[in-house]
Scaffold this motif. Structure first.
Motif, PDB file in Angstrom:
ATOM      1  N   SER A 144       0.826  -1.214   0.000  1.00  0.00           N
ATOM      2  CA  SER A 144       0.000   0.000   0.000  1.00  0.00           C
ATOM      3  C   SER A 144       0.858   1.261   0.000  1.00  0.00           C
ATOM      4  O   SER A 144       0.490   2.273  -0.607  1.00  0.00           O
ATOM      5  CB  SER A 144      -0.930  -0.004   1.211  1.00  0.00           C
ATOM      6  OG  SER A 144      -1.826  -1.101   1.153  1.00  0.00           O
ATOM      7  N   ALA A 145       1.994   1.203   0.710  1.00  0.00           N
ATOM      8  CA  ALA A 145       2.864   2.372   0.817  1.00  0.00           C
ATOM      9  C   ALA A 145       3.882   2.475  -0.314  1.00  0.00           C
ATOM     10  O   ALA A 145       4.574   3.497  -0.438  1.00  0.00           O
ATOM     11  CB  ALA A 145       3.603   2.333   2.154  1.00  0.00           C
ATOM     12  N   HIS A 146       3.976   1.438  -1.155  1.00  0.00           N
ATOM     13  CA  HIS A 146       4.978   1.409  -2.225  1.00  0.00           C
ATOM     14  C   HIS A 146       4.737   2.560  -3.202  1.00  0.00           C
ATOM     15  O   HIS A 146       3.602   2.870  -3.562  1.00  0.00           O
ATOM     16  CB  HIS A 146       4.917   0.073  -2.962  1.00  0.00           C
ATOM     17  CG  HIS A 146       6.114  -0.218  -3.798  1.00  0.00           C
ATOM     18  ND1 HIS A 146       6.368   0.424  -4.999  1.00  0.00           N
ATOM     19  CD2 HIS A 146       7.145  -1.091  -3.618  1.00  0.00           C
ATOM     20  CE1 HIS A 146       7.482  -0.043  -5.521  1.00  0.00           C
ATOM     21  NE2 HIS A 146       7.976  -0.966  -4.707  1.00  0.00           N
ATOM     22  N   SER A 147       5.802   3.175  -3.641  1.00  0.00           N
ATOM     23  CA  SER A 147       5.678   4.338  -4.523  1.00  0.00           C
ATOM     24  C   SER A 147       4.938   3.999  -5.814  1.00  0.00           C
ATOM     25  O   SER A 147       4.176   4.831  -6.341  1.00  0.00           O
ATOM     26  CB  SER A 147       7.060   4.903  -4.849  1.00  0.00           C
ATOM     27  OG  SER A 147       7.881   3.925  -5.473  1.00  0.00           O
ATOM     28  N   ALA A 148       5.142   2.793  -6.340  1.00  0.00           N
ATOM     29  CA  ALA A 148       4.453   2.405  -7.575  1.00  0.00           C
ATOM     30  C   ALA A 148       2.939   2.342  -7.358  1.00  0.00           C
ATOM     31  O   ALA A 148       2.155   2.789  -8.206  1.00  0.00           O
ATOM     32  CB  ALA A 148       4.971   1.051  -8.063  1.00  0.00           C
ATOM     33  N   HIS A 149       2.527   1.789  -6.213  1.00  0.00           N
ATOM     34  CA  HIS A 149       1.096   1.719  -5.892  1.00  0.00           C
ATOM     35  C   HIS A 149       0.520   3.119  -5.697  1.00  0.00           C
ATOM     36  O   HIS A 149      -0.541   3.461  -6.229  1.00  0.00           O
ATOM     37  CB  HIS A 149       0.891   0.878  -4.631  1.00  0.00           C
ATOM     38  CG  HIS A 149      -0.521   0.865  -4.141  1.00  0.00           C
ATOM     39  ND1 HIS A 149      -0.950   1.664  -3.105  1.00  0.00           N
ATOM     40  CD2 HIS A 149      -1.599   0.156  -4.549  1.00  0.00           C
ATOM     41  CE1 HIS A 149      -2.238   1.453  -2.893  1.00  0.00           C
ATOM     42  NE2 HIS A 149      -2.660   0.546  -3.761  1.00  0.00           N
ATOM     43  N   VAL A 150       1.231   3.941  -4.930  1.00  0.00           N
ATOM     44  CA  VAL A 150       0.766   5.306  -4.676  1.00  0.00           C
ATOM     45  C   VAL A 150       0.624   6.078  -5.980  1.00  0.00           C
ATOM     46  O   VAL A 150      -0.361   6.811  -6.193  1.00  0.00           O
ATOM     47  CB  VAL A 150       1.731   6.019  -3.711  1.00  0.00           C
ATOM     48  CG1 VAL A 150       1.364   7.496  -3.579  1.00  0.00           C
ATOM     49  CG2 VAL A 150       1.721   5.342  -2.343  1.00  0.00           C
ATOM     50  N   ASP A 151       1.591   5.925  -6.895  1.00  0.00           N
ATOM     51  CA  ASP A 151       1.551   6.634  -8.173  1.00  0.00           C
ATOM     52  C   ASP A 151       0.348   6.205  -9.016  1.00  0.00           C
ATOM     53  O   ASP A 151      -0.316   7.053  -9.631  1.00  0.00           O
ATOM     54  CB  ASP A 151       2.842   6.385  -8.954  1.00  0.00           C
ATOM     55  CG  ASP A 151       4.036   7.119  -8.360  1.00  0.00           C
ATOM     56  OD1 ASP A 151       3.824   8.006  -7.508  1.00  0.00           O
ATOM     57  OD2 ASP A 151       5.181   6.784  -8.740  1.00  0.00           O
ATOM     58  N   VAL A 152       0.076   4.905  -9.078  1.00  0.00           N
ATOM     59  CA  VAL A 152      -1.062   4.415  -9.853  1.00  0.00           C
ATOM     60  C   VAL A 152      -2.372   4.973  -9.300  1.00  0.00           C
ATOM     61  O   VAL A 152      -3.248   5.426 -10.047  1.00  0.00           O
ATOM     62  CB  VAL A 152      -1.092   2.869  -9.864  1.00  0.00           C
ATOM     63  CG1 VAL A 152      -2.428   2.356 -10.403  1.00  0.00           C
ATOM     64  CG2 VAL A 152       0.051   2.321 -10.715  1.00  0.00           C
ATOM     65  N   VAL A 153      -2.505   4.934  -7.984  1.00  0.00           N
ATOM     66  CA  VAL A 153      -3.734   5.437  -7.361  1.00  0.00           C
ATOM     67  C   VAL A 153      -3.914   6.924  -7.653  1.00  0.00           C
ATOM     68  O   VAL A 153      -4.999   7.378  -8.047  1.00  0.00           O
ATOM     69  CB  VAL A 153      -3.712   5.175  -5.839  1.00  0.00           C
ATOM     70  CG1 VAL A 153      -4.877   5.873  -5.161  1.00  0.00           C
ATOM     71  CG2 VAL A 153      -3.770   3.680  -5.568  1.00  0.00           C
ATOM     72  N   LYS A 154      -2.857   7.718  -7.472  1.00  0.00           N
ATOM     73  CA  LYS A 154      -2.959   9.166  -7.674  1.00  0.00           C
ATOM     74  C   LYS A 154      -3.177   9.539  -9.133  1.00  0.00           C
ATOM     75  O   LYS A 154      -3.969  10.437  -9.452  1.00  0.00           O
ATOM     76  CB  LYS A 154      -1.688   9.848  -7.155  1.00  0.00           C
ATOM     77  CG  LYS A 154      -1.582   9.907  -5.643  1.00  0.00           C
ATOM     78  CD  LYS A 154      -0.341  10.675  -5.217  1.00  0.00           C
ATOM     79  CE  LYS A 154      -0.257  10.813  -3.702  1.00  0.00           C
ATOM     80  NZ  LYS A 154       0.956  11.558  -3.285  1.00  0.00           N
TER      81      LYS A 154
END
Length: 222
Positions: free
Chosen positions: A77-87
């Motif tokens: 959940s905190a991974h930058s790749a996950h955060v980027d996709v969500v944003k």
């Protein structure tokens, strides 16, 4: 992963805004499915919902994934790749999102749901102030469906441990059928359906039921 360590189920439901261009929806799904490459992920699939089976649900897309532990889910959940996709791809086009997480204590069979598998996801919102033994009885009733569904259906059930994102839904289950035909056959079995409903209905405030088919694996691209 140790065979004695049950994986974590993570299901996210998305409601894409009306009128969103299909290319933006495809970008969201491509981005979400690309997260399967993260080291914390045992299994991940995202695609349109096949059908909403309850009036409480109007979600359009679903993500189902599994992780070795709660810590791995948190890292994902905190991974930058996950955060980027969500944003970049999810939040701009969705007006409703919910997520439910539980421990798949009695998982049997493969951790990854094969392409073409049909999933039935059920979320239960219980009435307030239910005794703990009632919650346990509901969990046992749902788990008891495993015998009726048979060896070709994988069923996990558990109590949500991420209440902040679950809109009050506290018990979840996922049944994975070989395909839509087998899901339809089980859904039309009145004995099984009524047995399930009669034993838990009085304790429920709301139910979300969603059907979903695992899409073919996407080829990696940059």
């Amino acid at each position: 992963m140790s065979t004695h360590t049950p994986p974590i189920e993570h299901v996210v439901l998305f409601k894409v805004k009306d009128g969103v261009d299909s290319s933006k929806v495809n970008d969201m799904l491509t981005g979400l499915n690309s997260l399967t490459s993260l080291e914390q992920v045992l299994h991940l699939t995202a695609a349109p919902v096949l059908r909403n089976c309850s009036s409480a649900s109007n979600f359009t897309h679903l993500l189902h994934s599994r992780y070795p532990s709660k810590e791995d889910l948190s890292s994902y959940s905190a991974h930058s790749a996950h955060v980027d996709v969500v944003k970049q791809f999810v939040l701009p086009i969705c007006d409703d999102i919910m997520a439910v997480d539980w421990v798949a204590d009695a998982l049997q069979g493969p951790v990854a749901a094969p392409p073409g598998s049909a999933l039935r996801i059920t979320f239960l919102k219980l009435k307030e102030n239910l005794a703990e033994e009632v919650k346990n009885e509901i969990l046992e009733v749902i788990a008891g469906l495993r015998e009726k569904l048979g060896p070709n259906v994988q069923l996990t059930v558990g109590e949500n441990f991420s209440p902040g994102r679950a809109k009050g839904y506290s018990i979840a289950s996922i049944a994975i059928f070989p395909g839509p035909k087998e899901l339809e056959a089980a859904s039309s079995d009145p004995e099984m359906v009524e047995l399930h409903k009669e034993k838990v209905r009085e304790h429920l405030e709301s139910v979300i039921v969603v059907d979903y088919v695992v899409p073919p694996a996407q080829t990696a691209s940059l």
